[in-house]
Design an enzyme around this catalytic site. Structure first.
Site, PDB file in Angstrom:
ATOM      1  N   ASP A  99      13.497  19.472 -26.502  1.00  0.00           N
ATOM      2  CA  ASP A  99      12.143  18.921 -26.376  1.00  0.00           C
ATOM      3  C   ASP A  99      11.081  19.995 -26.538  1.00  0.00           C
ATOM      4  OD1 ASP A  99      12.906  20.151 -23.999  1.00  0.00           O
ATOM      5  OD2 ASP A  99      12.913  18.322 -22.827  1.00  0.00           O
TER       6      ASP A  99
ATOM      7  N   ASN B 139      14.092  13.854 -10.537  1.00  0.00           N
ATOM      8  CA  ASN B 139      14.124  12.384 -10.644  1.00  0.00           C
ATOM      9  C   ASN B 139      15.260  11.892 -11.543  1.00  0.00           C
ATOM     10  OD1 ASN B 139      13.204  13.140 -13.152  1.00  0.00           O
ATOM     11  ND2 ASN B 139      11.237  12.069 -13.031  1.00  0.00           N
TER      12      ASN B 139
ATOM     13  N   HIS C 213      15.894  12.956 -14.618  1.00  0.00           N
ATOM     14  CA  HIS C 213      15.640  12.951 -16.073  1.00  0.00           C
ATOM     15  C   HIS C 213      16.532  13.976 -16.778  1.00  0.00           C
ATOM     16  CE1 HIS C 213      12.064  16.070 -15.824  1.00  0.00           C
ATOM     17  NE2 HIS C 213      13.178  16.706 -16.144  1.00  0.00           N
TER      18      HIS C 213
ATOM     19  N   GLU D 222      12.498  10.119 -18.856  1.00  0.00           N
ATOM     20  CA  GLU D 222      12.165   9.833 -17.469  1.00  0.00           C
ATOM     21  C   GLU D 222      12.808   8.515 -17.024  1.00  0.00           C
ATOM     22  OE1 GLU D 222      10.851  12.206 -15.921  1.00  0.00           O
ATOM     23  OE2 GLU D 222       8.992  12.968 -16.786  1.00  0.00           O
TER      24      GLU D 222
HETATM   25  C1  F6R Z   1      14.108  21.234 -20.588  1.00  0.00           C
HETATM   26  C2  F6R Z   1      14.379  19.852 -20.213  1.00  0.00           C
HETATM   27  C3  F6R Z   1      14.299  19.362 -18.818  1.00  0.00           C
HETATM   28  C4  F6R Z   1      14.823  20.348 -17.778  1.00  0.00           C
HETATM   29  C5  F6R Z   1      14.689  19.778 -16.367  1.00  0.00           C
HETATM   30  C6  F6R Z   1      15.083  20.805 -15.315  1.00  0.00           C
HETATM   31  O1  F6R Z   1      14.292  21.441 -21.985  1.00  0.00           O
HETATM   32  O2  F6R Z   1      14.643  19.095 -21.088  1.00  0.00           O
HETATM   33  O3  F6R Z   1      14.992  18.148 -18.704  1.00  0.00           O
HETATM   34  O4  F6R Z   1      16.168  20.639 -18.056  1.00  0.00           O
HETATM   35  O5  F6R Z   1      13.385  19.377 -16.140  1.00  0.00           O
HETATM   36  O6  F6R Z   1      14.158  21.855 -15.342  1.00  0.00           O
HETATM   37  P1  F6R Z   1      14.357  23.161 -14.456  1.00  0.00           P
HETATM   38  O7  F6R Z   1      15.543  23.871 -15.001  1.00  0.00           O
HETATM   39  O8  F6R Z   1      13.107  23.963 -14.674  1.00  0.00           O
HETATM   40  O9  F6R Z   1      14.552  22.708 -13.058  1.00  0.00           O
END
Ligand code: F6R
Length: 245
Positions: free
Chosen positions: A74, A143, A145, A150
């Site tokens: 992303d 959450n 995701h 989401e």
């Molecule tokens: C990042 C992504 C997100 C993260 C998730 C956890 O490319 O797609 O889904 O993997 O938000 O983020 P952290 O590692 O910062 O807790």
């Protein structure tokens, strides 16, 4: 490719560092076995140790990325790759600038394409053209995701423009000067895109991820917890630390 729902394998390492090193060793094993492999990569706080270890393996043990291709999950909409909070910038800083991967083999969706819907289609086509993703690294949001899918995201979603929830904007504001600077939209691979990877490795660390890990691994499969769709894939391993277990 999708199948008979093998149960998710969960590996618990004592610390976040050991969890990151473990995931790096899995990625390195694939790169050695299949030098032309296609890796799906994630950003965020969680994979930093993993990328540090991959850089070490390259420098000290000659791990060769010269034929590897990567696709990131992303990117924020409206952030150019030169913006310090963009995911392209993160990947350059933490991995790409320190290994011998050709720059045109690293793919991160563009957040500044003139036509973002077209960019999403182009990204999917690029993945297909490279034969699909051999190993997808994921992180998980509090959450549930995965990528920026989401709660409420359908199982068959593809790469597209998405709105971030307030919770995700808040969680990601730690990388920005203030919450108001966090983009509210992103371009993200879909759950359907992710589930087409041949193998999936989830890295999750810290007590704050415990509930999300639980719902992903043993919760009901539903849009409420997007990561629960991983239960429908035949080859998923969660590498977590003791605090997330
Ligand atoms: C990042 C992504 C997100 C993260 C998730 C956890 O490319 O797609 O889904 O993997 O938000 O983020 P952290 O590692 O910062 O807790």
């Amino acid at each position: 490719m999708m199948s008979s729902n093998a149960p998710i394998t969960v590996i618990v390492e004592p610390t976040p560092l050991e969890a990151g090193v473990r995931v790096a060793s899995e990625i390195a094993a694939l790169v050695r076995a299949k030098p032309t492999c296609v890796l799906g990569l994630a950003t965020g706080g969680t994979p930093v140790e993993c990328y540090r270890e991959l850089v070490r393996l390259h420098r000290e043990e000659g791990l060769d990325f010269s034929q590897v291709t990567t696709f990131n999950l992303d990117e924020y909409v409206r952030l150019a790759g030169s913006h310090p909070q963009s995911f392209r910038y993160f990947m350059q800083q933490h991995l790409f600038d320190h290994i011998n991967i050709p720059s045109d083999a690293t793919h991160v969706p563009s957040g500044i394409a003139e036509d973002m819907s077209l960019e999403a289609i182009r990204y999917e086509q690029d993945i297909t053209r490279h034969g699909g993703i051999d190993l997808q690294l994921l992180g998980i949001g509090h959450n549930g995701h995965i990528a920026f899918n989401e709660p409420g995201t359908p199982r068959d979603s593809r790469t597209r423009i998405v709105s971030l929830t307030d919770a995700t904007v808040k969680a990601n504001s730690r990388f920005f000067e203030s919450e108001s600077e966090v983009p509210r939209t992103a371009i993200s691979m879909g759950i359907g895109t992710i589930l087409e990877a041949k193998r999936i490795l989830m890295l999750a660390t810290g007590e704050g991820k415990r509930d999300a890990v639980k719902c992903a691994v043993e919760g009901e499969i539903s849009e409420t917890c997007p990561a629960s769709f991983l239960q429908e894939h035949h080859d998923v391993t969660f590498v977590i630390d003791a605090a997330a277990a």
